[in-house]
Design a protein around this motif. Structure first.
Motif, short mmCIF file in Angstrom:
data_model
loop_
_atom_site.label_atom_id
_atom_site.label_comp_id
_atom_site.label_asym_id
_atom_site.label_seq_id
_atom_site.Cartn_x
_atom_site.Cartn_y
_atom_site.Cartn_z
N UNK A 1 26.79 47.12 -6.89
CA UNK A 1 27.15 45.76 -7.28
C UNK A 1 25.88 44.90 -7.28
N UNK A 2 25.76 44.01 -8.25
CA UNK A 2 24.54 43.23 -8.35
C UNK A 2 24.77 42.00 -9.22
N UNK A 3 23.75 41.15 -9.26
CA UNK A 3 23.67 40.06 -10.23
C UNK A 3 22.60 40.47 -11.23
N UNK A 4 22.95 40.56 -12.49
CA UNK A 4 22.03 41.04 -13.51
C UNK A 4 20.96 39.99 -13.82
N UNK A 5 19.73 40.46 -13.97
CA UNK A 5 18.63 39.57 -14.36
C UNK A 5 17.50 40.42 -14.91
N UNK A 6 16.82 39.90 -15.93
CA UNK A 6 15.65 40.56 -16.48
C UNK A 6 15.89 41.22 -17.82
N UNK B 1 13.99 45.17 -14.75
CA UNK B 1 15.42 44.92 -14.60
C UNK B 1 15.86 45.12 -13.15
N UNK B 2 15.35 46.15 -12.49
CA UNK B 2 15.73 46.42 -11.11
C UNK B 2 15.18 45.37 -10.15
N UNK B 3 13.93 44.98 -10.36
CA UNK B 3 13.32 43.98 -9.48
C UNK B 3 13.99 42.62 -9.62
N UNK B 4 14.11 42.15 -10.86
CA UNK B 4 14.63 40.80 -11.06
C UNK B 4 16.11 40.72 -10.73
N UNK B 5 16.85 41.78 -10.96
CA UNK B 5 18.26 41.80 -10.55
C UNK B 5 18.36 41.77 -9.02
N UNK B 6 17.42 42.40 -8.35
CA UNK B 6 17.42 42.38 -6.88
C UNK B 6 17.18 40.97 -6.35
N UNK B 7 16.24 40.25 -6.97
CA UNK B 7 15.97 38.87 -6.55
C UNK B 7 17.20 38.01 -6.79
N UNK B 8 17.80 38.13 -7.96
CA UNK B 8 18.99 37.35 -8.28
C UNK B 8 20.15 37.69 -7.34
N UNK B 9 20.29 38.98 -7.04
CA UNK B 9 21.38 39.42 -6.17
C UNK B 9 21.21 38.87 -4.76
N UNK C 1 11.38 32.54 1.90
CA UNK C 1 10.37 33.37 1.27
C UNK C 1 10.89 34.76 0.93
N UNK C 2 11.84 35.24 1.71
CA UNK C 2 12.38 36.58 1.50
C UNK C 2 13.13 36.76 0.19
N UNK C 3 13.49 35.66 -0.47
CA UNK C 3 14.18 35.79 -1.76
C UNK C 3 13.33 36.57 -2.76
N UNK C 4 12.03 36.38 -2.69
CA UNK C 4 11.13 37.00 -3.65
C UNK C 4 10.15 37.97 -3.02
N UNK C 5 10.11 38.00 -1.69
CA UNK C 5 9.11 38.82 -0.99
C UNK C 5 9.70 40.12 -0.45
N UNK C 6 10.86 40.03 0.18
CA UNK C 6 11.48 41.20 0.80
C UNK C 6 12.59 41.71 -0.11
N UNK C 7 12.22 42.54 -1.07
CA UNK C 7 13.14 42.93 -2.13
C UNK C 7 13.33 44.45 -2.16
N UNK C 8 14.59 44.87 -2.24
CA UNK C 8 14.90 46.28 -2.48
C UNK C 8 15.55 46.38 -3.85
N UNK C 9 14.89 47.10 -4.74
CA UNK C 9 15.32 47.16 -6.14
C UNK C 9 16.77 47.60 -6.28
N UNK C 10 17.46 47.00 -7.23
CA UNK C 10 18.83 47.42 -7.55
C UNK C 10 18.77 48.80 -8.20
#
Length: 287
Positions: free
Chosen positions: A51-56, A110-118, A271-280
């Motif tokens: 499950x995710x929020x799509x972005x990118x 797609x995986x990185x930006x969806x992870x940030x959005x999620x 800061x973790x919104x964009x720094x601590x990211x696990x790819x979707x």
């Protein structure tokens, strides 16, 4: 996204991001893709494994069309949409070689930006019903700041300053180097253009009071405890009303973010919104 558009052309940013990504991956050519006949055309799908929020989507699509403009992509969802595990996100049709060469770079975006959005959406959902907003910081991956800040907006968050050039944030070291809160704020007002905001970071309620007395209208409460945040909000509203924007930052987690919001602060920066990211987890498969 509105703030980003005012400062930069996002289309130019996407083009530059994609060109760098493809250049570092392809180099002098994709050797493995040579295994595929040059005239072979295939269809592929991209599926989400969680499950995710799509972005990118724009970055993903640009990776493919940069290599073969005739590639077509049919999206079944758009940026900021919630997607569920095992849903097909899009169908891609075109030259097989180009699709295979673009696959990794496209999925990386797609995986990185969806992870940030999620992740942003999780924090936004956690404080739903309060008057507080979630904002990002400059703790972004080098070269991908605008992309990640766009992803934050897709998750329902808001952008803080884009960079050092569009806002003044006076932190502890600035205060020390400038000689104190009053001289730092005074000088900031002297050099700031009308459209540039000025924010100052404080570490105690006493510093908050000093900053407001010096004319601060936007204050970052750094690493305050919940009790200190409540005291800071109460004192500020009693003595300065609603004109002062209070922002909490430091050690904010999904477990405590609602408690922080309920203290009455206007904003919470993470800061973790964009720094601590696990790819979707996404995958592309040929049909």
């Amino acid at each position: 996204m509105d703030k980003i558009k005012k400062v930069h052309d996002l289309h130019d940013e996407i083009r530059d991001n994609v060109q760098r990504a493809l250049r570092e991956d392809i180099g002098n050519g994709d050797l493995t893709a040579l295994l595929i006949p040059s005239d072979r055309t295939l269809k592929a799908t991209v599926i989400t494994r969680e499950n995710a929020v799509l972005c990118g989507t724009q970055w993903f699509e640009a990776c493919f069309t940069a290599l073969a403009p005739e590639i077509t992509i049919e999206w079944f969802f758009k940026d900021a949409d919630r997607v569920q595990v095992n849903q097909i996100l899009c169908e891609i049709t075109g030259p097989a070689r180009a699709m295979l060469t673009a696959e990794r770079s496209g999925l990386n975006f797609l995986q990185l930006l969806s992870a940030v959005a999620t992740q942003t959406r999780q924090f936004v959902d956690a404080i739903a019903g309060t008057n507080t907003v979630i904002v990002d910081t400059r703790k972004t991956l080098p070269g991908l700041r605008l992309a990640q800040k766009y992803a934050v907006t897709c998750g329902g968050g808001m952008n803080h300053r884009v960079g050092l050039y569009d806002g003044i944030l006076i932190k502890e070291n600035h205060i020390i180097a400038a000689g104190g809160i009053l001289p730092a704020l005074t000088h900031a007002r002297e050099i700031a253009a009308p459209n540039v905001f000025i924010q100052i970071e404080v570490e105690t309620v006493q510093q908050l009071q000093e900053a407001i007395a010096a004319g601060a209208t936007m204050v970052l409460l750094d690493n305050f405890s919940l009790a200190q945040l409540r005291d800071a909000v109460a004192w500020t509203r009693q003595h300065a009303g609603q004109r002062i924007i209070l922002e909490a930052s430091g050690n904010i987690t999904l477990e405590n973010v609602r408690q922080v919001a309920e203290t009455g602060v206007d904003r919470i920066s993470i800061g973790g919104l964009t720094k601590n990211i696990q790819a979707v987890d996404l995958s592309m498969r040929f049909v």
